[in-house]
Every structure is written in C-alpha cells, then in structure tokens.
Design a protein around this motif. Structure first.
Motif, mmCIF file in Angstrom:
data_model
loop_
_atom_site.group_PDB
_atom_site.id
_atom_site.type_symbol
_atom_site.label_atom_id
_atom_site.label_comp_id
_atom_site.label_asym_id
_atom_site.label_seq_id
_atom_site.Cartn_x
_atom_site.Cartn_y
_atom_site.Cartn_z
ATOM 1 N N TRP A 174 0.698 -1.086 -0.137
ATOM 2 C CA TRP A 174 -0.017 0.131 -0.026
ATOM 3 C C TRP A 174 0.836 1.239 0.053
ATOM 4 O O TRP A 174 0.617 2.221 -0.750
ATOM 5 C CB TRP A 174 -0.963 -0.013 1.288
ATOM 6 C CG TRP A 174 -1.679 1.099 1.405
ATOM 7 C CD1 TRP A 174 -1.641 2.376 2.175
ATOM 8 C CD2 TRP A 174 -2.762 1.712 0.427
ATOM 9 N NE1 TRP A 174 -2.619 3.301 1.957
ATOM 10 C CE2 TRP A 174 -3.439 2.707 0.888
ATOM 11 C CE3 TRP A 174 -3.461 0.948 -0.552
ATOM 12 C CZ2 TRP A 174 -4.335 3.337 0.259
ATOM 13 C CZ3 TRP A 174 -4.709 1.480 -1.152
ATOM 14 C CH2 TRP A 174 -5.136 2.877 -0.737
ATOM 15 N N ASP A 175 1.981 1.388 0.913
ATOM 16 C CA ASP A 175 2.881 2.448 0.933
ATOM 17 C C ASP A 175 3.680 2.418 -0.160
ATOM 18 O O ASP A 175 3.756 3.830 -0.802
ATOM 19 C CB ASP A 175 3.696 2.106 2.080
ATOM 20 C CG ASP A 175 2.965 2.573 3.382
ATOM 21 O OD1 ASP A 175 1.862 3.035 3.435
ATOM 22 O OD2 ASP A 175 3.513 2.190 4.390
ATOM 23 N N ILE A 178 1.241 4.436 -2.741
ATOM 24 C CA ILE A 178 1.187 5.548 -2.652
ATOM 25 C C ILE A 178 2.533 6.639 -3.063
ATOM 26 O O ILE A 178 2.333 7.456 -3.779
ATOM 27 C CB ILE A 178 1.222 5.890 -1.155
ATOM 28 C CG1 ILE A 178 -0.480 5.477 -0.506
ATOM 29 C CG2 ILE A 178 1.011 7.509 -0.515
ATOM 30 C CD1 ILE A 178 -0.622 5.580 0.838
ATOM 31 N N GLU A 181 2.454 6.797 -6.832
ATOM 32 C CA GLU A 181 1.575 7.774 -7.343
ATOM 33 C C GLU A 181 1.907 9.269 -6.946
ATOM 34 O O GLU A 181 1.839 10.234 -7.793
ATOM 35 C CB GLU A 181 0.058 7.606 -6.755
ATOM 36 C CG GLU A 181 -0.865 6.308 -7.010
ATOM 37 C CD GLU A 181 -1.904 6.191 -6.432
ATOM 38 O OE1 GLU A 181 -2.241 6.687 -5.260
ATOM 39 O OE2 GLU A 181 -2.778 5.035 -6.721
ATOM 40 N N ARG A 182 2.473 9.241 -5.789
ATOM 41 C CA ARG A 182 3.083 10.694 -5.435
ATOM 42 C C ARG A 182 4.239 11.114 -6.366
ATOM 43 O O ARG A 182 4.308 12.275 -6.765
ATOM 44 C CB ARG A 182 3.615 10.674 -4.055
ATOM 45 C CG ARG A 182 2.353 10.815 -3.083
ATOM 46 C CD ARG A 182 2.952 10.662 -1.754
ATOM 47 N NE ARG A 182 3.992 11.751 -1.226
ATOM 48 C CZ ARG A 182 3.519 13.045 -0.834
ATOM 49 N NH1 ARG A 182 2.189 13.249 -0.564
ATOM 50 N NH2 ARG A 182 4.432 13.939 -0.583
#
Length: 212
Positions: A174-175, A178, A181-182
C-alpha cells in the motif's frame, strides 16, 4: 524417500517486487543534487529574473502599481492562471483604451503587478514542492524499513503464512503504491514554476509591444 522441494513463498516474491518498484519510482530522489531538497529536474532558481521576462521601461519609473486601482485590477486578472492567454490581448487593449494620456506608464504598472503577483505565487509553489519532496523522502525511508521488517519475518525457518506477515506485506504494498502515485504527480507539479515563468514572459511581451 524424496524430500519435497520448498514451496515458493508468494510473500517474499511480492516484497521483492515492492522494493523493486520503490527503486524504480524514486531515481530522482537518489541522484546527488546541489540542493538535496529540490526533487525537480529543472534547476531551482529562487526568483524570476526580471531581465528574462521584461526588456521594457524601468518598472520603478511607473510608480507604485498598487496605487492605481484599474492597473491593479488588471494585473490580478492577467496573473491568474484562470485567465486564458487568448484573452490577454483583449483585456490589455480595453484597459489601454480607457487609460488616458499616460497609458504607457499605466501599462508598465500593470506588468509590475503581474510580475510581483506571479513571483509570489511561484515562491509558494516552490515551497510546496520542497515540502512534498520531504514527505517523499520520509515515505521512502519508511518503505525501506517495512521491506527490511518483512524480509526478516520471512527469513525465519519457522516463517509461514501468518497474519503478521500478511499485514506487513499489505502495508508495504500500500505504501509503495502511494509512493509511486506521488512520484508521478511530482512530475507535473515540477512543471508549474516553469509554466508560471512562461506565462509571465508572454504577458510581458504583449505589454511591451504596446509601450514602445
């Protein structure tokens, strides 16, 4: 009696893929830079050089732009990215038509306002990019820690498909998502200071054409 071959561990494979994704997503963060907190490929310059965007009359010679209500109003409108560039000429001409005999001086005031407003906006954007990059660096450190924790959990001979390892892998995946995407968003965010400079240059060019 044959010894059964060890069954491939899906969690170890997934963790390796997550770490690989991290490495691929963050090359810009790993490259040495003169400013380690600046993540963009464009060189960081703290201010917009006036000489780059304006070759017209000295801005100070036109007086304080905020003292001219109509010029200030137009400057705010032109500086706003919500105002399309294809409307700029019409707005400038409409102002010039009503500006009176000191039209050239007042147009210089307009650009002085656009320059100051755009410079302030650009500075805020660049501060935001720096904060964004710091967050990415913190997330990258956390991903490395999570990857290490999962690897250690799976290195144990007694390791199995436990709830703990599943939770560790889910958190890492999950991290990582993220982070990726960032990282993709940062590519577009990095363009904003450049776009602001280009817009300022174009507005300056059009005003200069009318004050020659």
């Amino acid at each position: 009696m044959k010894t059964a071959s060890p069954r491939p561990n899906p969690f170890r494979r997934s963790a390796a893929l997550a770490v690989l994704a991290l490495v691929m997503a963050g090359p810009a963060l790993a490259q040495p830079k003169s400013d380690p907190e600046w993540p963009c490929p464009q060189r960081r310059t703290p201010d917009i050089s006036l000489a780059v965007v304006w070759t017209g009359p000295d801005l100070a010679s036109a007086g304080v732009w905020t003292d001219d209500l109509e010029a200030s109003t137009l400057a705010v409108k032109l500086a706003s990215r919500r105002t399309p560039l294809d409307q700029v000429d019409g707005l400038i001409d409409a102002f010039a038509k009503e500006a009176g005999p000191d039209v050239k001086v007042r147009l210089v005031r307009v650009f002085a306002g656009v320059y100051e407003i755009t410079s302030l906006e650009r500075a805020k954007v660049m501060d935001g990019i720096t904060r964004y990059a710091r967050g990415q660096n913190r997330l990258a450190e956390r991903l490395r820690d999570e990857g290490d924790a999962l690897s250690k959990a799976k290195d144990s001979p007694e390791a199995a498909d436990t709830r703990e390892t599943q939770e560790l892998e889910q958190k890492l995946n999950w991290d990582t998502r993220i982070f990726e995407e960032r990282a993709r968003s940062l590519i577009y965010v990095c363009e904003t200071p450049v776009l602001l400079e280009q817009r300022l240059f174009e507005i300056g060019r059009r005003i200069q054409d009318r004050v020659k």
